[in-house]
Design an enzyme around this catalytic site. Structure first.
Site, mmCIF file in Angstrom:
data_model
loop_
_atom_site.group_PDB
_atom_site.id
_atom_site.type_symbol
_atom_site.label_atom_id
_atom_site.label_comp_id
_atom_site.label_asym_id
_atom_site.label_seq_id
_atom_site.Cartn_x
_atom_site.Cartn_y
_atom_site.Cartn_z
ATOM 1 N N ASP A 132 0.851 -1.185 0.000
ATOM 2 C CA ASP A 132 0.000 0.000 0.000
ATOM 3 C C ASP A 132 0.884 1.230 0.000
ATOM 4 O O ASP A 132 2.003 1.180 0.499
ATOM 5 C CB ASP A 132 -0.819 0.055 1.296
ATOM 6 C CG ASP A 132 -1.962 -0.921 1.267
ATOM 7 O OD1 ASP A 132 -2.295 -1.386 0.178
ATOM 8 O OD2 ASP A 132 -2.497 -1.210 2.349
ATOM 9 N N ASP A 156 -4.893 -3.349 4.943
ATOM 10 C CA ASP A 156 -5.336 -2.965 6.285
ATOM 11 C C ASP A 156 -6.841 -3.094 6.486
ATOM 12 O O ASP A 156 -7.306 -3.263 7.591
ATOM 13 C CB ASP A 156 -4.845 -1.552 6.636
ATOM 14 C CG ASP A 156 -5.025 -0.573 5.484
ATOM 15 O OD1 ASP A 156 -5.817 -0.894 4.575
ATOM 16 O OD2 ASP A 156 -4.389 0.485 5.496
ATOM 17 N N ASP A 168 -9.459 -6.266 2.330
ATOM 18 C CA ASP A 168 -8.126 -6.688 1.909
ATOM 19 C C ASP A 168 -7.861 -8.143 2.290
ATOM 20 O O ASP A 168 -6.928 -8.765 1.768
ATOM 21 C CB ASP A 168 -7.043 -5.817 2.559
ATOM 22 C CG ASP A 168 -7.009 -4.419 1.974
ATOM 23 O OD1 ASP A 168 -7.431 -4.275 0.813
ATOM 24 O OD2 ASP A 168 -6.568 -3.485 2.658
HETATM 25 P P1 ATP Z 1 -3.572 2.688 0.120
HETATM 26 O O1 ATP Z 1 -3.511 2.764 1.622
HETATM 27 O O2 ATP Z 1 -3.872 1.357 -0.425
HETATM 28 O O3 ATP Z 1 -2.457 3.413 -0.567
HETATM 29 P P2 ATP Z 1 -5.260 4.821 -0.216
HETATM 30 O O4 ATP Z 1 -5.317 5.281 1.187
HETATM 31 O O5 ATP Z 1 -4.431 5.533 -1.189
HETATM 32 O O6 ATP Z 1 -4.908 3.359 -0.295
HETATM 33 P P3 ATP Z 1 -8.081 4.796 -0.124
HETATM 34 O O7 ATP Z 1 -8.005 5.066 1.330
HETATM 35 O O8 ATP Z 1 -8.866 3.678 -0.621
HETATM 36 O O9 ATP Z 1 -6.690 4.680 -0.794
HETATM 37 O O10 ATP Z 1 -8.566 6.139 -0.808
HETATM 38 C C1 ATP Z 1 -8.879 6.178 -2.161
HETATM 39 C C2 ATP Z 1 -9.403 7.548 -2.509
HETATM 40 O O11 ATP Z 1 -10.570 7.789 -1.752
HETATM 41 C C3 ATP Z 1 -8.438 8.663 -2.177
HETATM 42 O O12 ATP Z 1 -7.603 8.959 -3.256
HETATM 43 C C4 ATP Z 1 -9.361 9.809 -1.867
HETATM 44 O O13 ATP Z 1 -9.696 10.501 -3.049
HETATM 45 C C5 ATP Z 1 -10.616 9.135 -1.333
HETATM 46 N N1 ATP Z 1 -10.654 9.168 0.130
HETATM 47 C C6 ATP Z 1 -9.711 8.730 0.978
HETATM 48 N N2 ATP Z 1 -10.088 8.892 2.240
HETATM 49 C C7 ATP Z 1 -11.312 9.448 2.216
HETATM 50 C C8 ATP Z 1 -12.254 9.855 3.217
HETATM 51 N N3 ATP Z 1 -12.006 9.727 4.514
HETATM 52 N N4 ATP Z 1 -13.412 10.373 2.818
HETATM 53 C C9 ATP Z 1 -13.685 10.503 1.504
HETATM 54 N N5 ATP Z 1 -12.851 10.145 0.535
HETATM 55 C C10 ATP Z 1 -11.677 9.628 0.858
#
Ligand code: ATP
Length: 882
Positions: free
Chosen positions: A326, A629, A633
Site C-alpha cells: 500500500d 489494512d 483486503d
Molecule cells: P492505500 O492505503 O492502499 O495506498 P489509499 O489510502 O491511497 O490506499 P483509499 O483510502 O482507498 O486509498 O482512498 C482512495 C481515494 O478515496 C483517495 O484517493 C481519496 O480521493 C478518497 N478518500 C480517501 N479517504 C477518504 C475519506 N475519509 N473520505 C472521503 N474520501 C476519501
C-alpha cells in the site's frame, strides 16, 4: 439477562457505568479480579513433567537406556552412570529448548492479541481485549472483531457479520434502541454485537454485557475447533528428512556393529558402542533446534517492529520476489496537509506544515475574499470524523489523516468546533475503499437539511450535475469538467491526493435512502493534500531491488499522484507502467499476468483488484508479499504467500488474515523482515551442515576402524559426550549467527529448493569424510597396533574429533569461504566453542573423570599433532566455495 430489552439509562444503571467517562481504571481492575479475564478457556494444558518425559520417548534413546541398565546389572557401574547422566542432561537440554520455543510462541500470540477501543477514565484508549470487563464502553469500527458481548448504544450504519456465531454470512444491520420481545435468539438481537463477530460497515458504541465464557460464544466454545499445532514447511521437510537419516544412521551403525563382531570385537562392547553411535548420529534434536532458531529469529524481528503470526512466514519471507505494498501510510507518512484548493475556476494555496493549525490562504490574503472558500472548508469539516488534539504543544490527529487534513484546513480559516457543532448529523454513509467516498446528511439550526459528499473526484464528478460558481449554482458543463480535470491532473502531478467536495440541499422529510442521496450533487471544489514519503523507504526499495525483489505500489489514489510519489521513491523505472483499477477489471488473470512484470504502480484500485494482482504475480512464479489494512483486503492477504497487515491502522480482520504484522506500518520494516527471514533460513542451513557433517564423521571413523580390523577408536561415553557437548552448543550458536554481508545481494531463494540445495549435501559429505579420516589417522598413528596404547589412542582420537568439529564450525558460517568472515563476530559461537573446549579439558585432565571417559593426560606434542590434524579439513576446504 435480556440486555437487548433495556434502554440505555437502565443499562448504565444496572452496569454501574457513566457513558461519558466509562469505567474508572480502579473499578475496571476490581471487576477484572472478580469476574476474570475476557478469554475463552481452551482447556489445553501440557504438564511440564510430560514435556520432560517426552524427551526420552525416542526409540534409540530407550534402547540406550535399556542397554545401560543391562551394563549396570553386569557390573559396569561407571559406564552405566556416566551414560545415564549424559542422557539425562541431553533430555534436560531438549526440555529447556522446547520450553523456550513454547514460551516465545506464547509471547508472540500475546503480542498479536486483539485490542479493544475502550472508554476508561473519560479517555478512549486501546487495551488488550482480555482486560475488558462488564460495564466497559467500547467502540466498534468497520473491520473490528467484537471482543465481548456488547449492547449497542450508538449505531452509525453499523453492520455485523455473525457467521462465527450463527453461520449466517450476510451482514446484519445493527440499531441502538431496545427490543421488547421475549426469548430472542442471538441472530435476532439486533442491538447486540457478540464476541467473535465482525463489524463490516459503519461504526458503533456499546456497553460490554458479557465477557469470557459468559458470552454467547463462550457457551459454544467447547464446540469450536481449537487451533491445531502448526508445523512450518521446513519443519515438515526436516521431519521427513529426519526419518531417512534415522534409517541411514541405523543401517550404518548396524553395519559397524556387524563388521566389528566379524573382526572379533566382543559382542557386548560392540552393541553398546553401536547404540551410542546410533543415538549420537541420529539428529533427533534437529527439529527442536529449528524451532528455537525460528522463534529466536522471530524475537529479533519483533525488535525490528515486525510480528510474525505464522512461523511458516519466516521461511517464505526469504523467497519473496515481489512486495505489493500500500502507498498511504506504508510508503508515505500518512500525515496529510492540504496544500491547494481549487474552487471558482482558480487555485488557492494553503500555507502551513503538518497538522499545525497555523497557516493562511493565498486568495484570502489577496483581499478578493468571498464566502465560498469558507463554505468548502466547513463542508470538509462536517463530513469528517477526525478529532484534533494538542499534545505536548504539538497538534495531533485522532482518526483518518485525510479527514484530519480537511479539519486543519478549516481551523486555518478560523472554523472552530463551535461552528461545526451548530449542525447535527442525521445520517451517514461511511467511507470505504471500494466506494472511495463518504456522505453525511446534516441539519442546521433552522432544520434545513443538506447532503455533503466528499471523495475521489473521478467518483464524485459523474454524480454531480451542478457546480457552485462563487456561491451560485449552475449546471456543470463540459468546459467546467475539463477545467476540473485539468486542476486534478495539476495537483496529482505534484503528488497531491485529491478530494472533491459536493453538496445538495434536501427537504427535511425526504427519505434517507443511500442510493438517491449521492445523486444530482453540486460540485463545490477540490482539496489537494500532500502526504510526504517516509524517509527510509527509498533506501529500502533500493535494497530490495539489489536483493532481486520487485516493489510494487498499490493505492486507491489517483494514477498521477501515485506515479509522482513512485518517482520520488525511485520505485518505477522509466519503462515502468502504471495500471489503473478499471484496466485491471477489464483484463483476465492471464492477460494481466502477461504484462504484469512491467507494472510498478497500480492506482485507483479497490481491494478486490488486489486478489487478481496477487494471482497474476503468482502465475508468473513469484512469491508474493501483499500488504493490506481494511476488511476487504483480507482475501488478497490470505491468497498471497506472505500476507502483511498494519499494526496501527490495520483492522482485526486484516491482522487475522496476515502472517506478518508491521508494528509501525512501515514499508522499510518489510525489508528488514525479509532480511531476517533470509538470515534465519541460512542459519538453519548452517547448523544442519555442521551437525550432519559431524555425524557423518563420527560414523565413518567407527566404520573405517572396524573395516580395518582395529579396536573401537571411541568408547560409548566419548561418543555420547561429543553428541552432547560439541554437537549441541556450537550448533545452537550457529542459529544465532549474524547475516552474511551479501544476504541482500543474492536473488530470492527458490521456494522449491530442498534442504541440501546449493551444494549443502556435498559440503556435508566432503567435510564429514575428512572429519572421519583425520580422526582415524589420529587413532592409527598413536595406536600402532599395540593394545597397551589403546586408551592413549582413544584419547587422541576423541580429542581430534572434538577439535576438528570445533574448528570446522567456523567454516559453516559462510557459503563462501571460512576466511570470508571474522570469527569473533559471533560471540555466542566463540563462547560455545570456548565452553566446549573447557569441558574437553576437564574430561581430559580431571582425574576422577578420566576413568569414566577413558581418557588420560595429553602432552604438548600430542596437542600439536592433534591441532595440525584437526585443521586439515577446514584449511583444505576453507578456500573453496564448494
Ligand atoms: P492505500 O492505503 O492502499 O495506498 P489509499 O489510502 O491511497 O490506499 P483509499 O483510502 O482507498 O486509498 O482512498 C482512495 C481515494 O478515496 C483517495 O484517493 C481519496 O480521493 C478518497 N478518500 C480517501 N479517504 C477518504 C475519506 N475519509 N473520505 C472521503 N474520501 C476519501
Amino acid at each position: 439477562m435480556k440486555w437487548y430489552k433495556l434502554d440505555t439509562d437502565e443499562l448504565k444503571q444496572q452496569l454501574g457505568v457513566d457513558d461519558n467517562k466509562g469505567l474508572s481504571s480502579n473499578d475496571a481492575a476490581s471487576r477484572l479480579k472478580k469476574f476474570g479475564a475476557n478469554v475463552l478457556d481452551d482447556g489445553k494444558k501440557t504438564s511440564l513433567l510430560l514435556i520432560f518425559l517426552k524427551q526420552f520417548q525416542d526409540f534409540m534413546v530407550l534402547v540406550l537406556l535399556a542397554a545401560t541398565l543391562i551394563s549396570g546389572l553386569l557390573g559396569e557401574y561407571v559406564d552405566a552412570v556416566a551414560i545415564m547422566v549424559i542422557v539425562l542432561i541431553n533430555g534436560l537440554i531438549g526440555f529447556f529448548q522446547e520450553q523456550k520455543a513454547e514460551k516465545s510462541l506464547a509471547k508472540l500470540k500475546e503480542l498479536s492479541a486483539p485490542m479493544a477501543n475502550t472508554l476508561r477514565d473519560g479517555k478512549w484508549i486501546k487495551i488488550p481485549s482480555s482486560d475488558l470487563v462488564i460495564g466497559d464502553i467500547i467502540k466498534l469500527t468497520s473491520g473490528d472483531r467484537a471482543s465481548a458481548d456488547v449492547r449497542i448504544t450508538k449505531s452509525k450504519s453499523l453492520e455485523m457479520e455473525e457467521s462465527a456465531l450463527t453461520g449466517e454470512s450476510l451482514p446484519i444491520a445493527k440499531h441502538d434502541y431496545p427490543i421488547k420481545q421475549d426469548n430472542l435468539e442471538p441472530a435476532d438481537q439486533k442491538n447486540m454485537a457478540f464476541m467473535g463477530t465482525l463489524a463490516t460497515r459503519g461504526s458503533g458504541v456499546g456497553i460490554v454485557v458479557g465477557t469470557g465464557m459468559k458470552t454467547a460464544m463462550g457457551q459454544i466454545a467447547d464446540l469450536l475447533v481449537k487451533t491445531e499445532q502448526v508445523v512450518t514447511p521446513l519443519e515438515r521437510k526436516l521431519a521427513e528428512l529426519g526419518k531417512i537419516l534415522i534409517l541411514v544412521a541405523l543401517v550404518l551403525t548396524a553395519f559397524v556393529v556387524f563388521v566389528g563382531v566379524y573382526q572379533g570385537q566382543p559382542m557386548y562392547d560392540m552393541f553398546l558402542a553401536g547404540v551410542s553411535l546410533a543415538v549420537a548420529a541420529i539428529p533427533e534434536g534437529l527439529p527442536a533446534i529449528v524451532t528455537v532458531a525460528l522463534s529466536l529469529g522471530v524475537q529479533r524481528m519483533i525488535k525490528k517492529k515486525a510480528i510474525v503470526r505464522k512461523l511458516s512466514a519466516v521461511e517464505t519471507l526469504g523467497s519473496a520476489s515481489v512486495i505489493c505494498s500500500d502507498k498511504t501510510g506504508t510508503m508515505t507518512e500518512n500525515q496529510m496537509t492540504v496544500k491547494e484548493i481549487y474552487l471558482n475556476q482558480e487555485t488557492v494555496y494553503v500555507s502551513g506544515e503538518g497538522y499545525d493549525t497555523k497557516g493562511s490562504f493565498s486568495k484570502k490574503d489577496s483581499g478578493t475574499e468571498d464566502s465560498s472558500l469558507d463554505s468548502l472548508l466547513l463542508y470538509g469539516a462536517l463530513c469528517n470524523h477526525a478529532i484534533l488534539n494538542k499534545k505536548k504543544g504539538k497538534w495531533l490527529i485522532d482518526g483518518d489523516p485525510t479527514e484530519g487534513a480537511l479539519l486543519v484546513a478549516a481551523r486555518k480559516a478560523n472554523i472552530t468546533l463551535e461552528d461545526t457543532e451548530k449542525f447535527r448529523i442525521v445520517h451517514e454513509i461511511p467511507f470505504d475503499s471500494d466506494r472511495k467516498r463518504m456522505t453525511v446528511v446534516v441539519e442546521d439550526e433552522d432544520n434545513n437539511r443538506f447532503v455533503i459528499t466528499k471523495g475521489a473526484p473521478d467518483v464524485l464528478l459523474p454524480r454531480a450535475n451542478y457546480i457552485s460558481d462563487h456561491g451560485n449554482r449552475r449546471p456543470l458543463r463540459a468546459k467546467d469538467q475539463n477545467q476540473i480535470n485539468h486542476a486534478i491532473e495539476n495537483m496529482a502531478e505534484k503528488a497531491l491526493r485529491t478530494i472533491a467536495i459536493c453538496v445538495k440541499a434536501i427537504s427535511p422529510n425526504q427519505k434517507l435512502d443511500d442510493l438517491s442521496l449521492e445523486k444530482d450533487l453540486t460540485f463545490i471544489g477540490l482539496s489537494g493534500m500532500i502526504d510526504p514519503p517516509r524517509r527510509e523507504v527509498k533506501d529500502a526499495i533500493k535494497e530490495c531491488h539489489s536483493a532481486g525483489i520487485k516493489t510494487v505500489m498499490i493505492t486507491g489514489d489517483h494514477a498521477k499522484t501515485a506515479h509522482a510519489i513512485a518517482k520520488q521513491l525511485d520505485l518505477i523505472p522509466t519503462h515502468g507502467k502504471v495500471l489503473e483499477g478499471y484496466q485491471v477489471s477489464h483484463m483476465t488473470e492471464e492477460q494481466l499476468s502477461d504484462i504484469i512484470e512491467d507494472v510498478y504502480v497500480f492506482a485507483r484500485v479497490t481491494p478486490e483488484h488486489k486478489l487478481k494482482i496477487v494471482k497474476a504475480f503468482q502465475n508468473r512464479g513469484h512469491v508474493v508479499a501483499m500488504t493490506g489494512d481494511g476488511v476487504n483486503d483480507a482475501p488478497a492477504i490470505k491468497a498471497s504467500d506472505i500476507g502483511i497487515s498494519m499494526g496501527h491502522s490495520g483492522t482485526d480482520v486484516a491482522k487475522e488474515a496476515s502472517a506478518l504484522v508491521l508494528l509501525d506500518d512501515n514499508f522499510a520494516t518489510i525489508k528488514s523482515a525479509i532480511k531476517e527471514g533470509r538470515n534465519i533460513y541460512e542459519n538453519i542451513r548452517k547448523f544442519i551442515r555442521y551437525l550432519l557433517a559431524s555425524n557423518v564423521g563420527e560414523i565413518l571413523v567407527m566404520l573405517f576402524a572396524m573395516l580395518l580390523g582395529l579396536p573401537l577408536p571411541l568408547v560409548p561415553v566419548q561418543i555420547l559426550w561429543v553428541n552432547l557437548v560439541t554437537d549441541g552448543l556450537p550448533a545452537m550458536a550457529l542459529g544465532l549467527d549474524q547475516a552474511e554481508d551479501d544476504v541482500m545481494k543474492r536473488n530470492p531463494r527458490n521456494p522449491k529448493e530442498g534442504v541440501f540445495a546449493r551444494g549443502l549435501g556435498f559440503k556435508i559429505i566432503s567435510r564429514g569424510i575428512m572429519i572421519g579420516i583425520v580422526t582415524l589417522i589420529a587413532f592409527i598413528t598413536t595406536y600402532q597396533g599395540n593394545p597397551e596404547h589403546l586408551r592413549y589412542a582413544q584419547t587422541v582420537a576423541f580429542t581430534t574429533l572434538v577439535m576438528t568439529q570445533l574448528i570446522h564450525v567456523f567454516d559453516c558460517r559462510s557459503e563462501r569461504s571460512v576466511f570470508a568472515r571474522n570469527p569473533f563476530q559471533n560471540l555466542y559461537l566463540v563462547a560455545a566453542v570456548i565452553s566446549s573446549l573447557l569441558l574437553l579439558l576437564v574430561v581430559l585432565y580431571f582425574e576422577p573423570l578420566q576413568d569414566i571417559f577413558h581418557t588420560m593426560d595429553l602432552g604438548l606434542r600430542d596437542w600439536i599433532f592433534v591441532l595440525a590434524l584437526s585443521s586439515i579439513p577446514t584449511v583444505l576446504f576453507g578456500f573453496t566455495k564448494k
